[in-house]
Design a protein around this motif. Structure first.
Motif, PDB file in Angstrom:
ATOM      1  N   PRO A 123     -24.514  17.600  19.359  1.00 21.44           N
ATOM      2  CA  PRO A 123     -23.086  17.934  19.286  1.00 21.44           C
ATOM      3  C   PRO A 123     -22.148  16.751  19.448  1.00 21.44           C
ATOM      4  O   PRO A 123     -20.981  16.868  19.110  1.00 21.44           O
TER       5      PRO A 123
ATOM      6  N   LEU B 156     -26.574  23.867  20.574  1.00 22.71           N
ATOM      7  CA  LEU B 156     -25.836  22.697  20.107  1.00 22.71           C
ATOM      8  C   LEU B 156     -26.800  21.696  19.460  1.00 22.71           C
ATOM      9  O   LEU B 156     -27.708  21.192  20.112  1.00 22.71           O
TER      10      LEU B 156
ATOM     11  N   GLN C  85     -16.387  16.408  14.397  1.00 20.85           N
ATOM     12  CA  GLN C  85     -17.433  16.952  15.265  1.00 20.85           C
ATOM     13  C   GLN C  85     -16.836  17.682  16.463  1.00 20.85           C
ATOM     14  O   GLN C  85     -17.367  18.693  16.913  1.00 20.85           O
TER      15      GLN C  85
ATOM     16  N   CYS D 150     -23.484  25.485  17.226  1.00 22.10           N
ATOM     17  CA  CYS D 150     -22.797  24.321  16.677  1.00 22.10           C
ATOM     18  C   CYS D 150     -23.785  23.572  15.778  1.00 22.10           C
ATOM     19  O   CYS D 150     -24.709  22.924  16.263  1.00 22.10           O
TER      20      CYS D 150
ATOM     21  N   SER E 170     -17.457  26.571  17.872  1.00 20.60           N
ATOM     22  CA  SER E 170     -18.621  27.295  18.400  1.00 20.60           C
ATOM     23  C   SER E 170     -18.392  27.775  19.836  1.00 20.60           C
ATOM     24  O   SER E 170     -19.123  28.627  20.335  1.00 20.60           O
TER      25      SER E 170
ATOM     26  N   ASN F  18     -15.851  20.960  15.146  1.00 23.33           N
ATOM     27  CA  ASN F  18     -17.096  21.716  14.942  1.00 23.33           C
ATOM     28  C   ASN F  18     -17.555  22.358  16.257  1.00 23.33           C
ATOM     29  O   ASN F  18     -17.946  23.525  16.309  1.00 23.33           O
ATOM     30  N   LEU F  19     -17.467  21.574  17.333  1.00 22.42           N
ATOM     31  CA  LEU F  19     -17.881  22.056  18.658  1.00 22.42           C
ATOM     32  C   LEU F  19     -16.925  23.125  19.178  1.00 22.42           C
ATOM     33  O   LEU F  19     -17.360  24.167  19.694  1.00 22.42           O
TER      34      LEU F  19
END
Lengths: 217, 281
Positions: free
Chosen positions: A147, A144, A127, A70, A134, A130-131
């Protein structure tokens, strides 16, 4: 315990500026490692080197499983919706279904933005996406990079619940953080100073050079 | 665990991803390249305005236009000839801009996709096809709008459409190349605008002392302009010149895709020094 991620002698310089100077790290299954350090210490460089997105000058990284990374800045496509991002990455990971993605969206409060374009999301919600991207393939090792930037308090707590579940299932996690008050949450606190990792407050990580104040990971 | 174990597709994953990946990549590439509002506005507003303005400026004076393949010099209506070069110019700007913007904005995202396991050839194929589809659609639109200003013969119109499609492909590919090379918006836009203006306007003999000179052969719009003018005024199909235009498109695309391949490649499954071995994402 067998290490699932091992980095040895990582070196990386940008021109004359040396960022990593023989960095070593060993992470076991179910272990949660925090990487801390001053701004510009090279934490993100280290994570990129571990992930393989950045070519190092020297050193090796051995990984025994799948990897999720991430990045610090959300790498998204502004014209695609949250749902389209999940479908795109499910195709990349070659997943048969989106079950894991749906579960993650529910847990992080992202489901209501399913049809919203990434460009219209707030920083914290970007975000979250985004996390989720991953984590979509349920990797064995997670890297991370800060994160939870922009997360509200409730999401922040949900994030740690999620991390707890991952650890319980034997997933190894390496996380960059600036929040000192979090240190009790980690198995290992690794301080990146002068391009090397120094162990703080725990003895659960294998070290190459044992020493009271200079345990390099 | 061995390297071959690491490379194996984990259980619970789809075993035939190529078609699914290509479908997803094509769908989302088309979406990205058609979500540019400024390009859409230019298409709707700029194309007809540009035709009208250029036709009014050019008038109807007779111009000499040399067909390099046959050596013939055609005497043509300056207004009609200028409409062809105005269309080529508008397409070079709009398609070049739209593709440049879409490629540049999604480069980091594409890199992440490849890192997650997306096959690079699939992504490259989907991007190429989406640029081709968009170029053809925009060229068709510009050729249809042209009919509001001038009615060439059906064969002549198809020749213009073919010339438009090739110039759109060429500048789409140029936009792709700039999108993977140039970091800033302004630099890319400047290169597309200056390149497109210089290229397409030099081909028009209206007020251009270089017109009909051999040096024009070294510009990307030379082939499409020759083909369109030969078809619409000279009733001749200069297929070699259309192919020359396609060669420019292929050249730009090949360079752009090679740079794209280099910039999005990952070090997965390479158990070398400093590299990670194992599936990542």
């Amino acid at each position: 315990m067998t290490a699932i991620l091992v980095a040895e002698g990582l070196h990386k310089s940008y021109g004359r500026h040396r960022v990593l100077s023989g960095t070593d790290l060993s992470v076991d299954r179910g272990q949660l490692v925090a990487v801390v350090g001053e701004n510009g210490a090279g934490k993100s460089t280290l994570l990129k080197a571990l992930a393989g997105t950045l070519k190092t000058d020297a050193g090796t990284v051995r990984l025994s499983g799948t990897l999720g990374y991430c990045p610090q800045e959300a790498v998204l496509s502004d014209n695609l919706t949250v749902g389209q991002h999940l479908r795109y990455f499910a195709a990349a990971y070659r997943l048969a279904d989106l079950g894991r993605g749906e579960e993650l969206m529910q847990r992080l409060g992202l489901a209501k933005f399913r049809d919203t374009s990434a460009g219209a999301l707030s920083g914290g919600t970007r975000q979250k996406l985004n996390l989720v991207l991953s984590l979509l393939h349920d990797p064995d090792v997670l890297l991370l990079d800060e994160p939870y930037q922009g997360f509200d308090w409730e999401t922040y707590l949900r994030f740690w619940d999620l991390v707890g579940d991952l650890r319980a299932r034997g997933k190894a996690i390496v996380l960059i953080t600036h929040l000192v008050f979090e240190q009790d949450r980690f198995d290992v606190l690794a301080d990146l100073v002068d391009g090397r990792l120094h162990l703080r407050g725990t003895t659960t990580v294998a070290t190459n050079t044992p020493g009271a104040d200079d345990d390099r990971l | 665990m061995t390297v071959s174990d690491l490379a194996a597709v984990p259980s619970g994953r789809s075993s035939a991803p190529a078609v699914r990946q290509f479908g997803a990549a094509l769908r989302f590439a088309l979406r990205n390249q058609t979500r540019n509002r400024l390009a859409a506005l230019l298409l709707v507003g700029f194309v007809p305005t540009w035709y009208g303005l250029m036709q009014a400026m050019a008038g109807h004076q007779q111009l000499s236009f040399k067909l390099f393949a046959t050596g013939r010099t055609l005497t043509v209506d300056g207004g009609e000839l200028t409409l062809i070069s105005a269309g080529l110019n508008a397409l070079s700007l709009i398609v070049g801009f739209a593709v440049f913007d879409a490629i540049r904005r999604t480069l980091a995202f594409d890199r992440r996709l490849v890192f997650a396991g997306f096959r690079q050839p699939t992504l490259i194929g989907a991007k190429t096809l989406s640029i081709t589809v968009i170029s053809a659609a925009v060229a068709l639109y510009a050729a249809l709008v042209l009919l509001g200003f001038w009615r060439p013969s059906p064969a002549g119109w198809f020749a213009i459409l073919a010339g438009y499609a090739v110039i759109a492909l060429t500048y789409g590919a140029f936009g792709l190349l700039l999108g993977v090379l140039v970091k800033g918006d302004l630099e890319g836009f400047f290169l597309i605008i200056m390149g497109g203006l210089m290229d397409t306007f030099l081909q028009n003999p209206l007020g251009n002392p270089l017109a009909n000179k051999p040096v024009l052969q070294w510009f990307p719009s030379f082939g499409p302009m020759q083909f369109a003018v030969a078809g619409s005024f000279g009733h001749t199909a200069l297929w070699g010149h259309l192919a020359l235009g396609l060669a420019w498109a292929a050249g730009f695309a090949a360079c752009g895709l090679i740079v794209f391949q280099i910039k999005t490649r990952t070090r997965r499954h390479e158990p070398h020094r400093g590299n990670v071995s194992g599936p990542v994402g």
